[in-house]
Scaffold this active site. Structure first.
Site, PDB file in Angstrom:
ATOM      1  N   TYR A 151       0.731  -0.987   0.621  1.00  0.00           N
ATOM      2  CA  TYR A 151       0.162  -0.051  -0.035  1.00  0.00           C
ATOM      3  C   TYR A 151       1.207   1.354  -0.133  1.00  0.00           C
ATOM      4  O   TYR A 151       0.766   2.071  -0.275  1.00  0.00           O
ATOM      5  CB  TYR A 151      -0.803   0.052   0.971  1.00  0.00           C
ATOM      6  CG  TYR A 151      -1.823   1.092   1.393  1.00  0.00           C
ATOM      7  CD1 TYR A 151      -3.016   1.480   0.989  1.00  0.00           C
ATOM      8  CD2 TYR A 151      -1.840   2.193   1.237  1.00  0.00           C
ATOM      9  CE1 TYR A 151      -3.696   2.697   0.518  1.00  0.00           C
ATOM     10  CE2 TYR A 151      -1.744   2.987   2.057  1.00  0.00           C
ATOM     11  CZ  TYR A 151      -3.416   3.585   1.520  1.00  0.00           C
ATOM     12  OH  TYR A 151      -4.332   4.616   1.027  1.00  0.00           O
ATOM     13  N   ASP A 170      -7.365  -5.065  -1.774  1.00  0.00           N
ATOM     14  CA  ASP A 170      -8.494  -4.285  -2.442  1.00  0.00           C
ATOM     15  C   ASP A 170      -7.957  -3.218  -2.831  1.00  0.00           C
ATOM     16  O   ASP A 170      -8.889  -2.761  -3.727  1.00  0.00           O
ATOM     17  CB  ASP A 170      -9.568  -4.155  -0.845  1.00  0.00           C
ATOM     18  CG  ASP A 170      -8.350  -3.086   0.087  1.00  0.00           C
ATOM     19  OD1 ASP A 170      -8.749  -2.116   0.606  1.00  0.00           O
ATOM     20  OD2 ASP A 170      -7.536  -3.786   1.039  1.00  0.00           O
ATOM     21  N   LYS A 213     -10.229 -10.329   5.456  1.00  0.00           N
ATOM     22  CA  LYS A 213     -11.248  -9.080   5.541  1.00  0.00           C
ATOM     23  C   LYS A 213     -11.913  -8.956   3.665  1.00  0.00           C
ATOM     24  O   LYS A 213     -10.899  -8.675   2.693  1.00  0.00           O
ATOM     25  CB  LYS A 213     -10.571  -7.867   5.733  1.00  0.00           C
ATOM     26  CG  LYS A 213     -10.811  -6.853   5.886  1.00  0.00           C
ATOM     27  CD  LYS A 213      -9.543  -5.456   6.517  1.00  0.00           C
ATOM     28  CE  LYS A 213     -10.778  -4.293   6.086  1.00  0.00           C
ATOM     29  NZ  LYS A 213      -9.695  -3.074   6.242  1.00  0.00           N
TER      30      LYS A 213
END
Length: 534
Positions: A266, A301, A373
């Site tokens: 990220y 994600d 998640k």
């Protein structure tokens, strides 16, 4: 309970994917084992009890680590120079030493002989005290869970972050009363680019609240209160990413956080942090999380907010397999691998929901023991609140049908503005309705053998293996530089924080790493749950 196998995946193919991921990860693991960073060294100081900051807000950990780096370098670690100065100098504590170093009144050296042995022993005692404190907080969590009870999965995950910790607390408690099982206090925008951890309780943040040790303490205490009120444990999440990943992980362990976003990709892709710096930081931070019993959340994600969710589906699987290997090597158990994925396919695509089910079921079966998640739609939330609410309901349905573990609530005004409290209430109502109405649907949902869902899942897995073979040949750092993940190119020799990386010299010493490498992170280490104070 291990989920059913429904996709008829070939175990040999799955095994090959994992072996390729291990090969691709190995050079990165070796790099992390042979290098250090300023944040890893500062994390040791914080673990040893160094806290506080000067009048300008610069932490004493930064002052002390920078003074050592300027005088003797980081390649041997800060432990020997720092504890040599403590043992042989007039300073009675790490804070006093850091204050003197900030004024230029300490001369650091690499000790030898008896002085080196004394410094090593003193540093080991200090690191052991910090790790024991983390062990006690883990045992405390076990005791509170036994006292108040653990909610059944899927856990409802909700974000609360106003910028003001004293506003966050009542909102977080209200969210728990409305059904939230996990409260995430996201960080103020840009904190991941700060090469220091702010100090104290904070009341100003933009689109988030600063991650500080005091903010962690305040929120954990507030959620303990509401957990006892509700009779179920409410978990606390924050972010251990960015330039201070190891330090924030350490503070989270000391203050008993339960989950942490922990994925260097990220920071690399979306914050332009140097890949080498953050992979090295990631290993130490995950060792701390393993020891603290913290569940990590990974950030796959996010790839789908920039890349196409159909074309790039295999990059999510590849990243998850790599994260699994990195996590296991750092000591994380499967039950701590909160691998991330998302419901981000364009709803205008024919069969979009079936594609979502295929992707979600594939992830569920590849990682049956991981607390996955699942992230809600954001990219295609157009501002039509009615369509948005319906899309969130489809997301919640997919999460229940495929047995996801952690469901982040989707809000209908996600694409318009920071959602209002009323929007949060509606979102909680949506996910509660679907979860309660369809609670056992995962047991009944079995894709038709050879049908659309099963074929799509096998196609994505096959594409993942092809990509892993390329990464094994070319190297993960080169794959990142080529924009493989999230279609953003991040070369290994660029980005923020590279100047904070040092190759370990012969004789490098960090007693925290020494302990974490040598010990089972999930052993009790002599800290019985019943001995932890209430």
């Amino acid at each position: 309970m291990t989920p059913q196998r429904k996709l008829d995946l070939d175990p040999a193919v799955v095994g090959r994917a994992r072996r390729l991921a291990a090969r691709a990860a190995e050079p990165i693991i070796e790099m992390a084992r042979t290098h250090t960073t300023v944040s890893v060294e500062r994390a040791l100081l914080r673990l040893a009890g160094l806290a506080g900051a000067d009048s300008d807000g610069r932490p004493w950990a930064n002052h002390l680590a920078d003074a050592v780096r300027d005088q003797v370098g980081l390649e041997h670690g800060v432990a020997l120079p720092v504890w040599d100065a403590l043992v042989n100098g007039p300073h009675g504590s790490l804070v006093e030493l850091a204050e003197a170093a900030a004024r230029g009144r300490v001369s650091f050296r690499l000790p030898a002989g008896t002085d080196e042995a004394n410094a090593r022993e003193a540093a080991r005692r200090a690191a052991r005290a910090g790790i024991t404190a983390i062990d006690r907080r883990r045992a405390e969590r076990d005791r509170v869970l036994a006292e108040v009870g653990d909610p059944a999965q899927p856990w409802i995950y909700l974000i609360v972050a106003t910028g003001d910790i004293y506003e966050d607390i009542p909102q977080a408690q209200a969210a728990a009363r409305e059904g939230a099982d996990v409260v995430a206090v996201i960080r103020s925008t840009g904190q991941s680019l700060l090469d220091f951890v702010p100090e104290g309780a904070t009341r100003e943040g933009y689109a988030g609240t600063y991650a500080t040790q005091e903010n962690f303490r305040l929120m954990r205490s507030a959620l303990d209160d509401v957990s006892r009120e509700l009779g179920r444990y409410v978990r606390l999440t924050n972010y251990a990413s960015g330039l201070c990943m190891p330090e924030i992980a350490t503070l989270a362990g000391l203050e008993r956080l339960d989950m942490m976003l922990n994925d260097c990709m990220y920071g690399i892709i979306f914050r332009d942090i140097n890949p080498r710096r953050t992979f090295i930081d990631q290993r130490f931070s995950r060792q701390i999380h393993a020891r603290a019993g913290i569940v990590i959340n990974t950030g796959e994600d996010n790839y789908l907010t920039t890349a196409d969710a159909v074309d790039a589906a295999h990059t999510v699987i590849v990243s998850q397999l790599l994260n699994e290997r990195f996590g296991h090597e750092a000591g994380l158990a499967d039950a701590q691998l909160g691998l991330g994925h998302a419901f981000e396919i364009n709803p205008a695509i024919p069969e979009s929901f079936r594609l979502e089910l295929a992707h979600a079921q594939l992830v569920r079966e590849l990682f049956p023991d991981a607390p996955l998640k699942y992230m809600p739609p954001t990219k295609h939330m157009t501002g039509n609140i009615f369509a948005g609410y319906l899309l969130d309901a489809f997301f919640n349905l997919a999460g229940v049908m495929t047995g996801q573990s952690i469901i982040l609530i989707g809000m209908m005004t996600e694409g318009i503005h920071t959602p209002w409290l009323s929007d949060r209430d509606l979102a909680l109502e949506n996910v509660r309705y679907v979860r309660d109405a369809c609670g056992g649907l995962a047991d009944d949902f079995v894709p038709r053998p050879g049908g659309f869902v099963a074929q799509r899942a096998r196609q994505v897995l096959s594409e993942s293996i092809d990509l892993l073979e390329e990464i094994c040949d070319d190297g993960l750092l080169n794959a990142i530089a080529d924009g493989t993940f999230g279609i953003t190119r991040r070369p290994a020799d660029r980005g923020k924080g590279l100047d904070g990386v040092a190759e370990r010299a012969d004789g490098y010493f960090n007693p925290a790493i020494e302990i974490l490498d040598a010990e089972d992170p999930h052993a009790r280490h002599g800290v019985p749950t019943e001995e932890v104070p209430a």
